[in-house]
Design a protein around this motif. Structure first.
Motif, PDB file in Angstrom:
ATOM      1  N   PHE B 526       0.883  -1.137  -0.088  1.00 17.85           N
ATOM      2  CA  PHE B 526      -0.032   0.212   0.068  1.00 17.85           C
ATOM      3  C   PHE B 526       0.957   1.271   0.166  1.00 17.85           C
ATOM      4  CE2 PHE B 526      -3.657  -2.220   2.322  1.00 17.85           C
ATOM      5  CZ  PHE B 526      -4.291  -2.755   0.928  1.00 17.85           C
ATOM      6  N   PHE B 527       1.749   1.295   1.022  1.00 18.43           N
ATOM      7  CA  PHE B 527       2.577   2.573   1.383  1.00 18.43           C
ATOM      8  C   PHE B 527       3.336   2.924  -0.033  1.00 18.43           C
ATOM      9  CE2 PHE B 527       6.481   4.649   2.139  1.00 18.43           C
ATOM     10  CZ  PHE B 527       6.311   5.630   2.924  1.00 18.43           C
ATOM     11  N   THR B 528       4.086   1.862  -0.507  1.00 13.39           N
ATOM     12  CA  THR B 528       5.125   2.209  -1.865  1.00 13.39           C
ATOM     13  C   THR B 528       4.253   2.323  -2.989  1.00 13.39           C
ATOM     14  OG1 THR B 528       5.183  -0.116  -2.261  1.00 13.39           O
ATOM     15  CG2 THR B 528       6.856   0.565  -0.916  1.00 13.39           C
ATOM     16  N   VAL B 529       3.178   1.731  -3.443  1.00 18.63           N
ATOM     17  CA  VAL B 529       2.403   2.127  -4.576  1.00 18.63           C
ATOM     18  C   VAL B 529       1.429   3.487  -4.366  1.00 18.63           C
ATOM     19  CG1 VAL B 529       0.214   1.292  -5.825  1.00 18.63           C
ATOM     20  CG2 VAL B 529       1.980  -0.338  -5.064  1.00 18.63           C
ATOM     21  N   TRP B 530       1.310   3.844  -3.357  1.00 22.35           N
ATOM     22  CA  TRP B 530       0.663   5.005  -3.299  1.00 22.35           C
ATOM     23  C   TRP B 530       1.517   6.086  -3.145  1.00 22.35           C
ATOM     24  CZ3 TRP B 530      -3.344   2.968   0.830  1.00 22.35           C
ATOM     25  CH2 TRP B 530      -4.471   2.489   0.228  1.00 22.35           C
ATOM     26  N   ILE B 531       2.566   6.173  -2.176  1.00 23.47           N
ATOM     27  CA  ILE B 531       3.578   7.280  -1.882  1.00 23.47           C
ATOM     28  C   ILE B 531       4.519   7.247  -3.084  1.00 23.47           C
ATOM     29  CG2 ILE B 531       4.993   8.175  -0.193  1.00 23.47           C
ATOM     30  CD1 ILE B 531       2.255   8.058   0.574  1.00 23.47           C
ATOM     31  N   ILE B 532       5.170   6.064  -3.207  1.00 22.80           N
ATOM     32  CA  ILE B 532       6.153   6.181  -4.345  1.00 22.80           C
ATOM     33  C   ILE B 532       5.554   6.576  -5.480  1.00 22.80           C
ATOM     34  CG2 ILE B 532       8.085   4.895  -5.304  1.00 22.80           C
ATOM     35  CD1 ILE B 532       8.611   3.605  -2.580  1.00 22.80           C
ATOM     36  N   GLY B 533       4.689   5.703  -5.911  1.00 18.00           N
ATOM     37  CA  GLY B 533       3.934   5.855  -7.364  1.00 18.00           C
ATOM     38  C   GLY B 533       3.590   7.411  -7.461  1.00 18.00           C
ATOM     39  N   GLY B 534       2.927   7.819  -6.356  1.00 18.34           N
ATOM     40  CA  GLY B 534       2.506   9.244  -6.714  1.00 18.34           C
ATOM     41  C   GLY B 534       3.791  10.245  -6.610  1.00 18.34           C
ATOM     42  N   GLY B 535       4.778   9.872  -6.079  1.00 19.52           N
ATOM     43  CA  GLY B 535       6.005  10.545  -6.183  1.00 19.52           C
ATOM     44  C   GLY B 535       6.896  10.511  -7.311  1.00 19.52           C
ATOM     45  N   THR B 536       6.442   9.867  -8.346  1.00 24.22           N
ATOM     46  CA  THR B 536       7.602   9.592  -9.593  1.00 24.22           C
ATOM     47  C   THR B 536       7.902  10.806 -10.263  1.00 24.22           C
ATOM     48  OG1 THR B 536       6.835   7.237  -9.358  1.00 24.22           O
ATOM     49  CG2 THR B 536       7.919   7.887 -11.309  1.00 24.22           C
ATOM     50  N   THR B 537       6.812  11.228 -10.549  1.00 28.31           N
ATOM     51  CA  THR B 537       6.901  12.419 -11.501  1.00 28.31           C
ATOM     52  C   THR B 537       7.736  13.500 -10.934  1.00 28.31           C
ATOM     53  OG1 THR B 537       4.670  12.077 -12.378  1.00 28.31           O
ATOM     54  CG2 THR B 537       5.834  13.840 -13.286  1.00 28.31           C
ATOM     55  N   PRO B 538       7.426  14.033  -9.524  1.00 25.39           N
ATOM     56  CA  PRO B 538       8.472  15.025  -8.872  1.00 25.39           C
ATOM     57  C   PRO B 538       9.664  14.296  -8.981  1.00 25.39           C
ATOM     58  CG  PRO B 538       6.390  14.554  -7.831  1.00 25.39           C
ATOM     59  CD  PRO B 538       6.230  13.575  -9.021  1.00 25.39           C
ATOM     60  N   MET B 539       9.943  13.094  -8.681  1.00 22.36           N
ATOM     61  CA  MET B 539      11.362  12.532  -8.429  1.00 22.36           C
ATOM     62  C   MET B 539      12.073  12.855  -9.717  1.00 22.36           C
ATOM     63  SD  MET B 539      13.096  11.589  -6.143  1.00 22.36           S
ATOM     64  CE  MET B 539      13.104  10.787  -4.690  1.00 22.36           C
ATOM     65  N   LEU B 540      11.457  12.139 -10.945  1.00 23.94           N
ATOM     66  CA  LEU B 540      12.083  12.440 -12.214  1.00 23.94           C
ATOM     67  C   LEU B 540      12.540  13.681 -12.270  1.00 23.94           C
ATOM     68  CD1 LEU B 540       9.683  10.216 -14.718  1.00 23.94           C
ATOM     69  CD2 LEU B 540      12.176   9.975 -14.231  1.00 23.94           C
ATOM     70  N   SER B 541      11.790  14.701 -12.325  1.00 18.57           N
ATOM     71  CA  SER B 541      12.186  16.140 -12.593  1.00 18.57           C
ATOM     72  C   SER B 541      13.316  16.470 -11.534  1.00 18.57           C
ATOM     73  CB  SER B 541      10.994  17.012 -12.528  1.00 18.57           C
ATOM     74  OG  SER B 541      10.315  17.158 -11.389  1.00 18.57           O
ATOM     75  N   TRP B 542      13.121  16.142 -10.354  1.00 19.09           N
ATOM     76  CA  TRP B 542      14.129  16.569  -9.240  1.00 19.09           C
ATOM     77  C   TRP B 542      15.460  16.136  -9.618  1.00 19.09           C
ATOM     78  CZ3 TRP B 542      16.202  14.213  -4.589  1.00 19.09           C
ATOM     79  CH2 TRP B 542      16.687  15.101  -3.591  1.00 19.09           C
ATOM     80  N   LEU B 543      15.466  14.550 -10.037  1.00 17.75           N
ATOM     81  CA  LEU B 543      16.596  13.738 -10.246  1.00 17.75           C
ATOM     82  C   LEU B 543      17.411  14.328 -11.999  1.00 17.75           C
ATOM     83  CD1 LEU B 543      15.984  10.512  -8.717  1.00 17.75           C
ATOM     84  CD2 LEU B 543      17.703  12.230  -7.942  1.00 17.75           C
ATOM     85  N   ASN B 544      16.393  15.125 -12.551  1.00 15.10           N
ATOM     86  CA  ASN B 544      16.950  15.599 -13.651  1.00 15.10           C
ATOM     87  C   ASN B 544      17.189  14.457 -14.748  1.00 15.10           C
ATOM     88  OD1 ASN B 544      17.383  18.329 -14.417  1.00 15.10           O
ATOM     89  ND2 ASN B 544      19.091  18.551 -13.080  1.00 15.10           N
ATOM     90  N   ILE B 545      16.255  13.658 -14.740  1.00 11.28           N
ATOM     91  CA  ILE B 545      16.396  12.326 -15.690  1.00 11.28           C
ATOM     92  C   ILE B 545      15.343  12.902 -16.662  1.00 11.28           C
ATOM     93  CG2 ILE B 545      15.390   9.976 -15.936  1.00 11.28           C
ATOM     94  CD1 ILE B 545      16.066   9.451 -12.922  1.00 11.28           C
ATOM     95  N   ARG B 546      15.951  12.832 -17.953  1.00  9.84           N
ATOM     96  CA  ARG B 546      15.090  13.000 -19.317  1.00  9.84           C
ATOM     97  C   ARG B 546      14.093  12.422 -19.625  1.00  9.84           C
ATOM     98  NH1 ARG B 546      18.575  11.755 -24.408  1.00  9.84           N
ATOM     99  NH2 ARG B 546      18.450   9.611 -23.915  1.00  9.84           N
ATOM    100  N   VAL B 547      13.223  13.280 -20.203  1.00  8.40           N
ATOM    101  CA  VAL B 547      11.842  12.571 -20.576  1.00  8.40           C
ATOM    102  C   VAL B 547      11.734  12.848 -21.882  1.00  8.40           C
ATOM    103  CG1 VAL B 547      10.669  12.590 -18.365  1.00  8.40           C
ATOM    104  CG2 VAL B 547      10.582  14.518 -19.997  1.00  8.40           C
TER     105      VAL B 547
END
Lengths: 713, 713
Positions: B526-547
């Motif tokens: 529950f925790f990982t799917v909700w919290i981490i799943g929800g945080g993926t997009t911010p994390m991607l931009s925070w880590l400067n990973i190209r999209v």
């Protein structure tokens, strides 16, 4: 979908040498693999079980033993599923070979049964008795069986669920073979998992045009015919049961209601093998529609009928005798269940249509397909949960989905849903038939009664005769296109029994009477699928039924092959009148459907703003999809088997567009000649064309129906 | 497939007014419908049960009661299935809305869990206690529980099967609510029905090019990483358990092996939500390949690891302590199961490839698709039946099918199989996640232990850190394309747990320790799917990973985004050498695959008559399909994600054809300039290109790779 050249028959006729070399060995290899694998699984299971038996000393070891036991059980589950999968694989490979070599005497379902039989024999006689760990408790203090037991084993509570009753003589055989029990499925699996895709596919793939053209006859055959057949078979079987009682062959109770119940379950015809051959040979489409429509609907009728008979329980102590009140209650139950199921199926279809119309789900074909699948399945469960009949609901849901929802789906989802249900239907059907083959040897509670079986064969023959010939006679009084003697004989001949009869029979095998019925049903299915299925092609040519018909070019002219054999004169005046009379209700329905339902539920049809009264303006604007107004979106080219809406749309919206020549007995005026075509404005004409009556001349001239309309739009 | 305009994103951005009006009410309607339906089903059930209770007088009435009971049970089955189907329907509709509005903080799996939770709460607290008819037998004369009971109830024998043990405190609650029990599925359903399509789809849809390019790293993460993670989590949890014992929070046994088992099941990552966002945003394909490949393989590793730990049973009385012999036996079991499963999957794939090659099954796409489906499923069951691990087998079967069989299928079957498994995977995955949500409230044997749960969260965090960072460091020593810090952080972040961890945890919930593990696993998912799943997009931009990367245009140039953040200088000489070294085994495999396996198993590749020695002439002629000789059949344009064979075929058969520019560090000679392209003849070059190393320049110039080759053929 269906790229060019995939299904080219010419491709299959010339087997290249390297294939011929390898086909047989491969098949043999698979055939040999099967018992080997089974044996291996069993031996592994046996090893684990003996290991488990040896470890029963300490407390820790006991836990270990439980784990081992669970593991073994899982392995056996896998083996039993694997058995069926390999059976189906084998069936597919062999049936490919048959199709490849154009062998038509055995259908895939018949083949599945044969392979099932073989594996059943192997399982029954070829596998060792693996299980000695079942325990017979004698807790005789209770007066009836509970669905769940809690057993207190030295302080620990274990939960057990009821599997079913076992006749005392079979107690030992039950204990003997774990494997036989493992391959025995819960009958509810058939009703919840396997039947819905089969029945839904029947509804979804219904060739609507030919179905509706013969709707009256189909309904008569399905409702009246099934009732007649059920009643006649039931009464004949009651005679047989009386005879058995006199001869002393009956060892337990067998009531009149049981006989009627047997009549109901065995009245569900399933001419799958016949129809497959019809399809392959492109036999007469009207005969196809009659047979297919009858079998689809009589499945529904038989299932409701059987549950009504179960519900026929006279009040008081006077059980199992005639009771008028109970009888009418049963009739009421029949009508209630049938109409309830029908409504439920139609409503789910309508809801799906609305959801697919008012969301842009078609941007995501995966979601759309999944939703379609789930909604269609939910119909079944919803109906079952409400006490209606899921099969009936799912059938009408399929028809509704094809009529409305299909129109709203994206192009990809259309092919996805069609293909998905085609595969599911194929797998489920062959699974049921191979399970039937297996059940003949692995089912533990068979009651073989030669008198009952012979009686049943005679009864189903007489029952079908008493249903086809008199009904056809009465129908012919009202039909313009007579049902010829050859068609009647073919329908008589096509009284196969299949998945539905089996599923109904296996659903309840608790009592002696039901067990005898189950065994008999199994044998009837075997016989009809093998013998009648194999005899279809000779019968077709013997009865002079035309093959190689293009389904879109039909129907045949009025005084052609229908009457040519019997020499009936054409009675076009009376026929027309009758057609008029019988069609008014459909015409009423059609214009309602065309003017209101289609615009509300799909993206086609005339805008509601033009068909609804002015005071509904806002509602009409909300419900009408923008596609109807702006003709930016080009009219989609539909699968003509499913939806015939483009023509309708253009015809009635434009209010003066072009359609094809009417049939020879055309009865409406208002024609304006335009390049040899007549312009019609009434929706009755649209109905006629939609039902395939009006377009015969045009089609036979090779002019596509939709394109000239599009030019005018 | 995928007609033009279906997935056009622009379509979804502008919701038309009439849709916006209807979407919300429809959803609310459905939401309201759900409990209503459930209530109705239950009330009907309760009515039937009271009717049944009233009719317990006469013998005939008893039969009636049994029938009523069966009917009620069937109705409840329907309701419980319906619950899940409506849950999934609701999920689909809501997720469509989210996709439509480009909401990315919640994935469909997370949503399915939320809806599952809601329905779980309703079932738990909102439904009446319906069942009073379960009976607690006290047959305490036995010393252990048997898998089957035969109960003699006043002369009739009834068969009962073991459902499971119930802890004494829960005996009453079990009796209370039928509905809760009905929605509890047999854990084997997950392993036999739901997991296979998910795992198979992962293998079948693997983006081979990027997967193989990062194979070394993926294998390291999956094998070493999972082992490290399992060991670290296991030891940390053992510390937590010790702590709990001191604090007095532990009420039953919890061994070291249990801790290791928990480490194994929780090490299976499932970054489904992260990958969905990667897919949508077209994030870096190498990172995608690393994460996807790791999660696919570590599922396999975790499942085998967990069964090896279960098999770790020290001999004698010294149980649950370290025992070298037992340890090595466990390692042996791990290797045996893994390689056995791998072999079994590959063999079934190969058999399917042979069958589809040597029969003309492709003339009948339905048969072909059905066969493909059955063979793929049979892998799973075959492996399980032989004591191997079905999930691992089905994974490698999927990869083999994609590599060989896919090549032999008809065009229609290709899209059919892909779409079929896509739908099945989608439904199965969402079903599992909604079941998880439901299980939190309806599962009867939860053991919530706050210390254990907090400890587990810390342990999985540390376990993943101890696995990603050191391994990445060592891998970077050998990699030409370094795994940057941002990638490492992203991989660290993406340690979600999902379907596999849940399925492993629910498989055995008999003991106290396992129940605690199950509860904890559920919360971690529950925790990982909700919290981490929800945080993926911010994390991607925070880590400067190209999209926004085109997957076919990758990889990025050597000294681009990979090193730009860390400032590493390019080390092309060392990198090339390392690449050479690490690739030789793949190169060997590749030329074997290309020269022998592909020609034997598919219709492509060089004819065996040219690659096999002369004395195998007859065999070679038999095995080579005629398509290879006569180039009448045009080369099919393959889905480049699946098979990259056309180029190979032309390249090696013609022996002097044209390919693209090599990479900057190209190391072979024999180049003949021809319009700026070089001609290469060694299959090493083909490998390099096939693995996507050689073709980067060409792709980035926008030149399609296959067409110039076809011109020369």
């Amino acid at each position: 979908m269906g790229g060019p050249g995939i299904m080219e028959p010419g491709d299959a006729v010339h087997p290249s040498p390297w294939r011929a070399v390898w086909a047989l060995p491969l098949r043999l290899l698979l055939l040999l693999l099967l018992p080997l694998l089974l044996g291996r699984g069993l031996r592994a299971g046996a090893a684990a079980s003996s290991a488990g038996a040896a470890a029963e000393d300490s407390s820790a070891m006991e836990e270990l033993a439980t784990e081992k036991e669970a593991e073994e059980s899982h392995r056996q589950d896998s083996v039993s599923l694997l058995t069926f999968i390999l059976l189906l694989t084998l069936t597919i490979l062999t049936i490919w070979l048959f199709k490849h070599r154009r062998v038509r005497f055995l259908h895939e379902t018949g083949l599945a049964m044969i392979y099932g039989l073989i594996v059943g024999v192997i399982l029954r006689y070829g596998t060792p008795a693996t299980s000695g760990r079942d325990k017979s408790l004698s807790c005789t203090q209770e007066d009836r069986a509970f669905s769940t037991l809690l057993v207190n084993v030295s302080g620990k509570f274990f939960e057990y669920t009821l599997k079913g009753e076992i006749s005392p003589g079979k107690v030992n055989s039950v204990e003997q073979n774990d494997m036989l029990r493992k391959v025995t499925f819960d009958p509810e699996v058939f009703f919840n998992i396997l039947l819905p895709p089969i029945i839904f596919h029947a509804g979804y793939s219904l060739k609507k045009r030919h179905f509706f053209r013969n709707l009256g006859s189909i309904l008569a055959y399905a409702f009246l015919g099934t009732a007649v057949s059920c009643f006649i078979i039931g009464n004949l079987m009651y005679g047989v049961v009386k005879l058995m009682k006199i001869v002393g062959q009956l060892s337990d109770k067998f009531y009149y209601t049981d006989c009627l119940f047997f009549g109901a379950i065995i009245s569900a015809t399933d001419p799958v093998t016949v129809l497959a051959i019809f399809n392959e040979l492109h036999a007469d489409v009207d005969l196809y529609a009659l047979l297919f429509g009858e079998s689809v609907l009589n499945d529904a009728v038989a299932i409701v009928l059987s549950s009504s008979i179960v519900a026929y329980q006279p009040a008081g102590l006077n059980t199992h005798a005639f009771d008028a009140a109970a009888f009418f209650k049963s009739v009421g139950i029949f009508l209630g269940i049938f109409s309830g199921s029908f409504t439920m199926g139609a409503v789910t279809g309508v809801v799906t249509a609305l959801v697919t119309k008012f969301t842009k789900l078609h941007c995501f074909p995966l979601l759309e397909t999944a939703l379609f699948f789930l909604m269609s399945w939910s119909t079944f469960l919803l109906a079952e949960a409400c006490g209606f009949t899921g099969v009936v609901a799912v059938l009408f849901c399929g028809i509704t989905q094809a009529h409305y929802t299909y129109n709203n789906l994206s192009v990809e989802s259309r092919s996805r849903t069609k293909q998905l249900f085609e595969v599911l239907h194929f797998l489920a059907e062959n699974f049921i038939f191979s399970y039937m083959g297996l059940a003949l040897f692995t089912f533990q509670k068979h009651v073989f009664s030669p008198i009952f079986i012979i009686g049943a064969f005679v009864a189903i023959f007489l029952g079908r005769a008493a249903h086809i010939y008199p009904l056809s006679f009465f129908l012919n009084l009202g039909r313009r296109h007579k049902i010829g003697w050859n068609f009647q004989h073919m329908m008589m001949f096509s009284g196969l029994r299949g998945a539905m009869a089996f599923a109904l029979a296996i659903r309840d095998t608790a009592s002696y009477a039901r067990q005898m019925m189950f065994t008999t049903t199994l044998l009837i299915v075997f016989f009809t699928v093998w013998i009648i299925g194999g005899g279809t092609t000779p019968m077709l040519s013997w009865l002079n039924i035309r093959v190689g018909v293009d389904p879109d070019q039909d129907p045949p002219p009025n005084n052609d092959s229908f009457q040519v054999l019997q020499g009936d004169g054409p009675d076009s005046v009376g026929g027309n009148r009758t057609k008029q009379e019988s069609a008014w209700i459909f015409r009423l329905w059609y214009s309602f459907d065309h003017n209101y339902l289609k615009p509300i539920l799909t993206h086609s049809g005339p805008p509601l703003t033009t068909t609804l009264p002015a005071w509904c303006g806002l509602l009409a604007r909300c419900l009408t999809s923008p596609q109807v107004y702006d003709n930016q979106e080009p009219l989609r080219e539909e699968d003509s088997d499913f939806i015939l809406t483009e023509g309708d749309l253009t015809l009635t919206y434009g209010d003066s567009t072009v359609t094809a020549n009417g049939s020879s007995g055309s009865h409406t005026a208002s024609t304006s000649l335009e390049g040899g075509r007549r312009t019609k404005s009434s929706s009755e004409e649209v109905l006629e064309r939609d039902l395939g009556i009006g377009d015969q001349k045009v089609s036979s001239r090779g002019t596509p129906l939709v394109f000239p309309l599009q030019e005018n739009a």
